[in-house]
Design an enzyme around this catalytic site. Structure first.
Site, PDB file in Angstrom:
ATOM      1  N   THR A  13       0.826  -1.216   0.000  1.00 37.68           N
ATOM      2  CA  THR A  13       0.000   0.000   0.000  1.00 37.68           C
ATOM      3  C   THR A  13       0.857   1.262   0.000  1.00 37.68           C
ATOM      4  O   THR A  13       0.671   2.165  -0.824  1.00 37.68           O
ATOM      5  CB  THR A  13      -0.914   0.018   1.251  1.00 37.68           C
ATOM      6  OG1 THR A  13      -1.661  -1.196   1.263  1.00 37.68           O
ATOM      7  CG2 THR A  13      -1.842   1.204   1.258  1.00 37.68           C
ATOM      8  N   LYS A 100       7.085   1.267  12.276  1.00 32.99           N
ATOM      9  CA  LYS A 100       7.029   1.645  13.705  1.00 32.99           C
ATOM     10  C   LYS A 100       7.518   0.541  14.621  1.00 32.99           C
ATOM     11  O   LYS A 100       8.138   0.793  15.646  1.00 32.99           O
ATOM     12  CB  LYS A 100       5.618   2.075  14.107  1.00 32.99           C
ATOM     13  CG  LYS A 100       4.517   1.076  13.774  1.00 32.99           C
ATOM     14  CD  LYS A 100       3.700   1.556  12.624  1.00 32.99           C
ATOM     15  CE  LYS A 100       2.871   0.459  11.997  1.00 32.99           C
ATOM     16  NZ  LYS A 100       1.870   0.951  11.090  1.00 32.99           N
ATOM     17  N   GLU A 124       9.779   9.558   9.654  1.00 33.84           N
ATOM     18  CA  GLU A 124       8.556  10.355   9.831  1.00 33.84           C
ATOM     19  C   GLU A 124       7.304   9.525   9.515  1.00 33.84           C
ATOM     20  O   GLU A 124       6.247   9.678  10.140  1.00 33.84           O
ATOM     21  CB  GLU A 124       8.612  11.590   8.928  1.00 33.84           C
ATOM     22  CG  GLU A 124       7.449  12.545   9.073  1.00 33.84           C
ATOM     23  CD  GLU A 124       7.367  13.179  10.456  1.00 33.84           C
ATOM     24  OE1 GLU A 124       8.254  13.946  10.803  1.00 33.84           O
ATOM     25  OE2 GLU A 124       6.390  12.889  11.185  1.00 33.84           O
ATOM     26  N   GLY A 129       1.123   9.004   9.672  1.00 37.41           N
ATOM     27  CA  GLY A 129       0.955   9.215   8.224  1.00 37.41           C
ATOM     28  C   GLY A 129       1.560  10.546   7.804  1.00 37.41           C
ATOM     29  O   GLY A 129       2.742  10.808   8.021  1.00 37.41           O
ATOM     30  N   LYS A 200       3.878   3.236  18.400  1.00 33.54           N
ATOM     31  CA  LYS A 200       4.092   4.647  18.034  1.00 33.54           C
ATOM     32  C   LYS A 200       4.311   5.498  19.291  1.00 33.54           C
ATOM     33  O   LYS A 200       5.158   6.398  19.302  1.00 33.54           O
ATOM     34  CB  LYS A 200       2.884   5.149  17.238  1.00 33.54           C
ATOM     35  CG  LYS A 200       2.761   4.497  15.864  1.00 33.54           C
ATOM     36  CD  LYS A 200       1.400   4.736  15.235  1.00 33.54           C
ATOM     37  CE  LYS A 200       1.313   4.158  13.826  1.00 33.54           C
ATOM     38  NZ  LYS A 200      -0.059   4.157  13.280  1.00 33.54           N
ATOM     39  N   GLY A 299      -3.028   5.250   5.329  1.00 31.49           N
ATOM     40  CA  GLY A 299      -3.338   5.177   3.892  1.00 31.49           C
ATOM     41  C   GLY A 299      -2.071   5.421   3.097  1.00 31.49           C
ATOM     42  O   GLY A 299      -1.162   6.131   3.548  1.00 31.49           O
TER      43      GLY A 299
END
Ligand code: HSE
Length: 362
Positions: A13, A100, A124, A129, A200, A299
């Protein structure tokens, strides 16, 4: 200066969105994609015959030993991704990763290795996201003494909970919808149970407070058992349910309080207004007070923005040093059991653990 040569690991993805940004009409100048490693490269290559000048491979060595300046890792999972990041750094490449789990477990060692090699490790895309929270905490707010982070860090769970609120559907329908849209981890339990947000939050504890915390040390309550009735009850209260990740640091006695849980938040708060896969964070500093960031948290296209931003940072200054993290463990980590009051003050509003979860948590 010649363009930065990039080899990508993983055409899923996020990886496919990165490729799209690097190769289409509005391609980013200064960045050239030269190689794609994917276990199913033979099949995927056929579907993307229009990608000219890019070599596909199923052999990881072809990517790691290529002439790429930077390896972009979007495979996910701990192994073999962590080993391959090490191999890439040892081979003199900089690395950009969205991983992560790897950064939460191995970030400290990998950053040290990168600094020793005179290369960069940027991540980042591992949190939030397109929401630039890593830079906000590590750079933008480095001049403050940060004391607390309250955040929505999982886009899938947020999409599920906000869809339940908007359409009054059952959780299973909302989960299927999030999976269709490509936000969810391969195992959606990682999203709803809080494991993704814990990883995270553990990274943020390192960046914000200089604390070495493992995801497993962070208390968690699953959002998988939130029901339509819970959502309705919150609505009657002017609230809605969100999965919050919270970490607060008391430097005086080196105590960290950290948890991830479904919480009833006021509808008009930054968290109540985050819908779909959005993430949001309130970061509190001793000097600047509260700073908020929010935006698309999951996403492919959103996460690719963070990857491209890291690549551009490397292209702008190839000799930059990303500082190693010097971490120490907190003396004490508290979760739910030891917190007497679950209420948290967020700006002008008060948030509380939804009653059914409060009952389970204590
Ligand atoms: N599954 C993750 C999420 C992907 O939903 O937030 C982005 O880290």
């Amino acid at each position: 200066m010649s363009p930065l040569r990039i080899a990508l690991l993983g055409y899923g993805t996020v990886g496919s969105s990165v490729v799209h940004r690097l190769t289409r009409a509005d391609a980013v100048r200064d960045l050239t994609l030269t190689r794609i490693f994917d276990r199913r490269a033979d099949v995927k290559r056929r579907a993307h015959a229009d990608l000219r000048g890019v070599a596909w491979t199923t052999r990881i060595e072809d990517a790691l030993c290529s002439d790429a300046d930077v390896i972009v890792e979007t495979i996910g999972g701990l192994e073999p991704a962590s080993g391959w990041i090490q191999d890439a750094l040892r081979a003199g490449k900089s690395v950009v990763t969205a991983n992560k789990q790897v950064i939460a477990r191995d970030g400290e060692c990998l950053l040290r290795l990168a600094a020793r090699q005179g290369r960069q490790l940027r991540f980042e895309a591992a949190i939030g996201g397109a929401m630039p929270i890593v830079r906000a905490v590590a750079d933008g707010l480095a001049g403050d003494r940060l004391t607390r982070i309250v955040a929505i860090l999982n886009g899938t769970t947020n999409a599920v909970l906000s869809r339940m609120d908007a359409t009054r559907c059952a959780i299973d329908d909302a989960i299927r919808d999030a999976q269709r849209r490509g936000y969810a981890e391969q195992d959606p339990c990682l999203d709803l149970d809080g494991d993704d947000a814990r990883a995270k939050l553990a990274i943020l504890c390192g960046l914000a407070f200089g604390l070495r915390v493992t995801p497993e040390e962070i208390a968690a309550r699953s959002a998988a058992s939130v029901t339509s009735a819970d959502v309705e009850a919150a609505r009657r209260d002017g609230a809605t349910i969100r999965q919050l990740a919270c970490a607060s640091h008391d430097a005086a006695d080196s105590t960290l309080t950290a948890w991830v849980a479904p919480v009833a938040v006021p509808r008009h708060s930054i968290f109540g207004r985050a819908t779909g896969p959005q993430n949001a964070a309130l970061i509190t500093g001793a000097h600047a007070g509260e700073i908020g960031v929010s935006g698309a948290g999951a996403g492919g296209d959103a996460t690719a923005v963070a990857v491209i931003s890291d690549l551009l940072a490397i292209a702008r200054d190839r000799a930059a040093i990303v500082p190693a993290l010097i971490l120490k463990p907190p003396k004490c980590i508290r979760g739910f059991g030891e917190i007497a009051d679950f209420r948290i003050q967020i700006s002008d509003c008060e948030s509380r653990m939804s009653d059914s979860f409060l009952a389970e948590a204590v």
